[in-house]
Design a protein around this motif. Sequence first.
Motif, short mmCIF file in Angstrom:
data_model
loop_
_atom_site.label_atom_id
_atom_site.label_comp_id
_atom_site.label_asym_id
_atom_site.label_seq_id
_atom_site.Cartn_x
_atom_site.Cartn_y
_atom_site.Cartn_z
N TYR A 64 0.81 -1.21 0.00
CA TYR A 64 0.00 0.00 0.00
C TYR A 64 0.85 1.28 0.00
O TYR A 64 0.37 2.36 0.28
N MET A 65 2.11 1.13 -0.32
CA MET A 65 2.99 2.29 -0.45
C MET A 65 3.67 2.32 -1.82
O MET A 65 4.73 2.92 -2.00
N GLU A 66 3.01 1.64 -2.77
CA GLU A 66 3.53 1.65 -4.14
C GLU A 66 3.59 3.08 -4.69
O GLU A 66 4.39 3.37 -5.58
N ASP A 67 2.74 3.94 -4.16
CA ASP A 67 2.73 5.35 -4.55
C ASP A 67 4.12 5.96 -4.37
O ASP A 67 4.64 6.67 -5.25
N TYR A 68 4.74 5.68 -3.23
CA TYR A 68 6.06 6.25 -2.94
C TYR A 68 7.13 5.66 -3.85
O TYR A 68 8.05 6.37 -4.29
N LEU A 69 7.04 4.37 -4.13
CA LEU A 69 7.99 3.76 -5.06
C LEU A 69 7.87 4.41 -6.43
O LEU A 69 8.87 4.71 -7.09
#
Length: 316
Positions: A64-69
Motif C-alpha cells: 500500500y505504499m507503491e505510490d512512494y515507489l
Amino acid sequence: MHKIRPFSLALFCLIVLTFVLGACSKEKADVAKEDQSTLETRTVEDEFGEVEIPAKPQRVAAIYMEDYLTALEVKPVVQWYHPAWGKQDYLKLDAPEFDITGSMESLLQAKPDLIIVDGAADKAKYEEYSKIAPTYRLKEEILADPQAIVKTIADVLNIPDKADEVVKNYQQRITTLKAELDKSVGDETVAVVRLNVADKTLALFGVKNRYSGYIYTEAGLTPHPLARDMTEFHEILSEEAIPKLDADHIILFPSNGTWESEENQDAIKWLDNTLWKTVPAVKNGNVYIADRTYWQSGAITANLLKYDDLEKWFVK
C-alpha cells in the motif's frame, strides 16, 4: 591467389581466442560484482527494532505504499489489492496483484528481496512478511507525514538524493497552490465527505485524516468547524448533524468503486433525498465529485492529484 600461412592463421586464432576469453572473464566479473552487491547488507532501525536489509535492494514490495515507489521511479514487484476496494488505479501499475486479505502466495512468488510496510502491519503481520524477505516497518511517528515517508523509503532503498528531488517538487507545488487558493477561496469552508455505499451513510473526514487532511494542513484550505474540531480520522454524520454541515464547498466520493459502479447506484440515489438537498453547498452547486482511489490515499502522488483537483475546482 595469396595463401594463408599456417603461422599467421595460428596467430589470428590465438588473438580471437584471447579476445573471447577476455570478454567472458569480464562478463563473469560483472556478474560476480552484481551478485556481491545483492548479498551486501546493512542494518537499519524500524518501528520494531533493528533489521538487516539488502544494501541495494532490487526487488521491492511496498504494501500500500507503491505510490512512494512510483514517485521514486522504482517499480514494485507486486501491487496492493483488496477484494472490496480494488487497487490503486491512479498509479496505473502493471505489477501482479497481492490480495492483502488472502494468502502470502502471490507475494512469495514475486520473490522480493525487501518488503516495506506501514501502520497496517502489526507485530504479528510483520513477522509473517519477514518470513518471506527482510521487512522494514515504517515508524509510527512519521505515518502522517508523506514527505518524511518518502525520505525514509528512499533511505531504505539507498537512493536518498532521489527523495530530495521529489520533496523539493512537492513543496513547490504546495507553495504555488496555497497562494492560488488564498486568492480564490480565502476563508470559505471546505468539507470532505464519503458516501458509505454499504449502509448509505455519510462520513465526514477530519483535519487529522491521513487521506484528506493535507488539503487543510498543506494547501491551506479552511475546514468546516465539524471537521476542524474532530478528534477522530472520520465520523459518521447522524441525520441530525447533516443540516449542520453548512460548508461553502463539499468534496464527495464513494467508499467503494466509482459513481458508475452498478453496485453503488442504490446508495447514490440516497443523495436525492430532501435532507441532503438542504445542505448549502448542495443547494449552491458547490459539491465536487472526487476520484476515490487517490482521495482515500495520503501518499505523495495521490496528494499531487488531489492538488490538481483543487486547482481545477477552485482556482479561477
